[in-house]
Design a protein around this motif. Sequence first.
Motif, mmCIF file in Angstrom:
data_model
loop_
_atom_site.group_PDB
_atom_site.id
_atom_site.type_symbol
_atom_site.label_atom_id
_atom_site.label_comp_id
_atom_site.label_asym_id
_atom_site.label_seq_id
_atom_site.Cartn_x
_atom_site.Cartn_y
_atom_site.Cartn_z
ATOM 1 N N ARG A 25 0.822 -1.212 0.000
ATOM 2 C CA ARG A 25 0.000 0.000 0.000
ATOM 3 C C ARG A 25 0.858 1.265 0.000
ATOM 4 O O ARG A 25 0.496 2.261 -0.608
ATOM 5 N N ARG A 26 1.973 1.210 0.706
ATOM 6 C CA ARG A 26 2.872 2.358 0.754
ATOM 7 C C ARG A 26 3.908 2.317 -0.363
ATOM 8 O O ARG A 26 4.368 3.374 -0.821
ATOM 9 N N PHE A 27 4.279 1.111 -0.779
ATOM 10 C CA PHE A 27 5.306 0.952 -1.808
ATOM 11 C C PHE A 27 4.763 0.008 -2.874
ATOM 12 O O PHE A 27 5.113 -1.182 -2.910
ATOM 13 N N PRO A 28 3.890 0.506 -3.754
ATOM 14 C CA PRO A 28 3.222 -0.382 -4.724
ATOM 15 C C PRO A 28 4.177 -1.018 -5.719
ATOM 16 O O PRO A 28 3.845 -2.046 -6.304
ATOM 17 N N ARG A 29 5.333 -0.441 -5.927
ATOM 18 C CA ARG A 29 6.281 -1.005 -6.889
ATOM 19 C C ARG A 29 7.185 -2.068 -6.263
ATOM 20 O O ARG A 29 8.032 -2.637 -6.943
ATOM 21 N N GLY A 30 7.030 -2.314 -4.973
ATOM 22 C CA GLY A 30 7.815 -3.353 -4.321
ATOM 23 C C GLY A 30 9.256 -2.992 -4.079
ATOM 24 O O GLY A 30 10.116 -3.872 -4.008
ATOM 25 N N GLU A 31 9.544 -1.690 -3.896
ATOM 26 C CA GLU A 31 10.923 -1.280 -3.701
ATOM 27 C C GLU A 31 11.376 -1.343 -2.242
ATOM 28 O O GLU A 31 12.516 -0.990 -1.925
ATOM 29 N N PHE A 32 10.502 -1.810 -1.339
ATOM 30 C CA PHE A 32 10.861 -1.882 0.071
ATOM 31 C C PHE A 32 10.204 -3.103 0.695
ATOM 32 O O PHE A 32 9.096 -3.493 0.327
ATOM 33 N N SER A 33 10.897 -3.710 1.646
ATOM 34 C CA SER A 33 10.319 -4.806 2.428
ATOM 35 C C SER A 33 11.024 -4.876 3.768
ATOM 36 O O SER A 33 12.167 -4.405 3.922
ATOM 37 N N ILE A 34 10.350 -5.468 4.737
ATOM 38 C CA ILE A 34 10.903 -5.641 6.071
ATOM 39 C C ILE A 34 10.770 -7.102 6.479
ATOM 40 O O ILE A 34 9.773 -7.765 6.160
ATOM 41 N N ASN A 35 11.788 -7.592 7.152
ATOM 42 C CA ASN A 35 11.810 -8.967 7.644
ATOM 43 C C ASN A 35 12.367 -8.926 9.061
ATOM 44 O O ASN A 35 13.577 -8.810 9.265
ATOM 45 N N ALA A 36 11.486 -8.989 10.040
ATOM 46 C CA ALA A 36 11.879 -8.947 11.447
ATOM 47 C C ALA A 36 11.476 -10.264 12.101
ATOM 48 O O ALA A 36 10.304 -10.650 12.035
ATOM 49 N N LEU A 78 16.077 -5.072 6.177
ATOM 50 C CA LEU A 78 15.380 -4.030 5.430
ATOM 51 C C LEU A 78 15.884 -4.067 3.996
ATOM 52 O O LEU A 78 17.089 -3.939 3.754
ATOM 53 N N ARG A 79 14.962 -4.258 3.062
ATOM 54 C CA ARG A 79 15.338 -4.282 1.646
ATOM 55 C C ARG A 79 14.957 -2.960 0.991
ATOM 56 O O ARG A 79 13.810 -2.510 1.063
ATOM 57 N N LEU A 80 15.923 -2.321 0.366
ATOM 58 C CA LEU A 80 15.721 -1.092 -0.391
ATOM 59 C C LEU A 80 16.131 -1.376 -1.828
ATOM 60 O O LEU A 80 17.321 -1.572 -2.103
ATOM 61 N N GLN A 81 15.128 -1.405 -2.716
ATOM 62 C CA GLN A 81 15.371 -1.799 -4.103
ATOM 63 C C GLN A 81 16.017 -3.187 -4.119
ATOM 64 O O GLN A 81 15.414 -4.155 -3.685
ATOM 65 N N SER A 82 17.264 -3.299 -4.567
ATOM 66 C CA SER A 82 17.916 -4.607 -4.658
ATOM 67 C C SER A 82 18.977 -4.812 -3.582
ATOM 68 O O SER A 82 19.726 -5.784 -3.643
#
Length: 645
Positions: free
Chosen positions: A552-563, A603-607
Motif C-alpha cells: 500500500r505504501r510501496f506499490p512497486r515493491g521497492e521496500f520490504s521488512i523482515n523482522a 530491510l530491503r531497499l530496491q535490490s
Amino acid sequence: MIRFARLWVAWLLATFAAPTLASAQVRPDSVKTDTARVVAPVPPSTRVDTVPKLQIATDSAVLAREVARTDSIKRAIAGDTIKPPVAHFERPDDFETVSRLRFSRNEILSSGAMNLADLLDRVPGVTTYRSGWLAGLHAASFAGDTRRIRLFVDGIEMDAIEPRNGGALDLTDVQLWTLDELVVERAAGEVRVWMRTWTVQRTTPYTRVDVFTGDLNTNAFRGLFARRWRNGMLLQLGGQQVATQSGRVNAFTGAESSGGRGDGTVQGLMARVGWSSRRLSVDLYVNATGRERDPHTARKGFTDLPAYKGARRDTYFRIGYGDTLRGFWSQAIVGAVRTRLEGVGDKVAATDTSIAIETDTIRGRTQQLLAVGYRASRWSVSMTDRVRPINGTAFHAPAVRGRLGGSRYALGAFVEANGVDSTRRFDLYARAQPFSWLVLTGAQSARTPDSATGRLNGNTLRTEAALKVGRLWLGGGVIRDNASQFESPVILGTGAATLSSTAAQGVLVSAAGRLYKDVRLDVQAIRWDASQYNRPQLHVRTEIALVSDWRRRFPRGEFSINARLWHELRGGAPFFYGTATGSGTPDVRITERANVVTGLLELRLQSATLFYQYRNLTGGAYEQIRGITMPPAVQMYGVRWEFWN
C-alpha cells in the motif's frame, strides 16, 4: 485564305469571351480585393557556413551518443530472454500438514540461517550440535543417530568419507549461499535433505555481493556472478571468505576481551559451466570448501576438540533430458568427492636429514547416478540407481519413488536397497484433507539391515493432525521409534562405540500460520518419554516474524521488512564417553539445559538488503556438546546487494 481568316477570327473571339463569361458567374460577395506581393531581393550566396563547425561536431557527437544509447536499450530488451533451465533433480512431494520445510533461495537468505544446522532446528526430532561460531563444528542427528540424516545435492548424495568424523557429516561443508532451493523430506524413520544448486535463466548478467562483520572479529565477503548467452551457454562463478579471530571484539565499540575465542576460517568456491536447449541440458559443477578451525578447549574435566585444517571438494557432470515437474525426464550424473585432512595422516619417520612429519589424509570416492521418471498431474513414478565403486567393488543403491493422488488425498512411497550400509528402506506416506480446515498425515518407515551386520531392524511410525483456527494451523501428533543401534558420534569428541536405544514414544505439538496480517508464528515442539543418547527429552522452537513489503505504501515493491525473533528451549542430552576407569560403568555426561533467543532485522531497499542479527540475546552460557561452552551474545550486520546489468 478566306477559310483560314475565318478560323483565326473565331479563335480570337473565343479567347476574349471565355474570361468574361467566367467572371459573370462569380457572386459579388465572393470577390476578394487584390493583394500586393512584394518580392524581397535575395542577396547572392557567399558560400560561407553560418553555423560554427564546433557546434556541428558537438551536435553530431550528442546525436551519436543518443543513437548508441537507444540501440543498446533495444538490444538489451531484445537480448534479455529466458533460456531453458539446466536439469533439476526430482523434488519429493510434500506430505506435511503445513508446507513449512521447503525453502526457496530468498527464503533461505531471509531465514537468518548461517548454515544447514540452523534450518534443521525447525525439524521435530532432529538434534543439532555446535562447538562455536561460523567455522566451528556443526552436526545433526535424528533420534540420536547421525546416519539417519542424509544430504543430497542435485541428486548426488553427500558421503561422509572424512576419516576423523566416524561416518557423520560436518554441516559446515554445506554452503547455503550456493543453493536455489532446499527441501526437507521428513520420513518417519529418517530425514533426507534435498538441495538444488543455484542457476539462472536470464541472459542479462547477474551479480551479487554480500559483506558482513560483527563480534568475535567476524569479517566476511561473498561474491557471485552468472551469465547466460543466447546460444544456451551458461557460466556461474562464486566465492566467499569468512574469518573469525582469537579474542572477542565488540562489533560497535571495538573493545576487546579475552573471555571469548574465535573459531577459524572458511573459504568457499563454486563454478558451473553448461548448456541447455529446449529439453536437453549438459553442465559441469564444482563446489569446494576449505576450513581451518582452532582447537576448542573444554571446561575442566571434559574432552577437548582438536584443531582442524582440511578441505572438501564435490564435483559432478550431468546430462539431463526433460523437466522433473511434468512429463518424461531422465538424468545421468557422474559425481566425485575428495577430502583432505592436513597433518593427521601416517607419520613419516625421522631420518638423518629430516625430522618426523605428519602427512595429509586424502580420501576420494565416485558416484554414478542414473535416474528416469514420469510426472503427471495426479501420479508420478521414478527409478534411480547409484553406483559407488569402493575398494574394487561396485555397491549399487537402486530406489523407486511413487505418488498417487492430488491436493486433497495423496499416497506416496519410497523404497531403497543401499549396498553401502547394507540396509533396505521402505517409507510410506499418506495425506488427507477432507475439509478445508482439517489435515491428517501419516508416515511409516522400516529399516532392514543385512543379517551379517548384526544390527537391529528399525520401525518408526508417525501420525499427525492439524486444525485451522482463523489463519493459524494448530497441530499435534505421536511418533513411535522401536529399539535401535547406532554408532557414537565421534565427530563430537566421544569415544567410538555402538550404542543401543530402547523403544521410545514422543508427542508432537505445532502451530503455524498468520497471527495478524503479516505477523507469522511457527512453533514446533517434541517431548519424548525419556532422554536417550545424543537426544534431549524436550525440544521446543518458537519463531514470530513480521514479513511484509507494504504494497500500500510501496506499490512497486521497492521496500520490504523482515523482522524475526526465535527462541529455542532444549533439555539436557546424554553423551557416551566410554566406561569409567577401573569399572564397567558407562561414562555418561549430560549437557546443560539450553535457553537461547535470537533476533533478526532485515530491510530491503530496491535490490540491496541490510541485515542485523543478534544471537543469544540474553547472553547466558549454554552448550550443545558437553563441556564445550558456546560463545555468549554475538552481533553481526551487513548487506546483500544484487544487480541485473
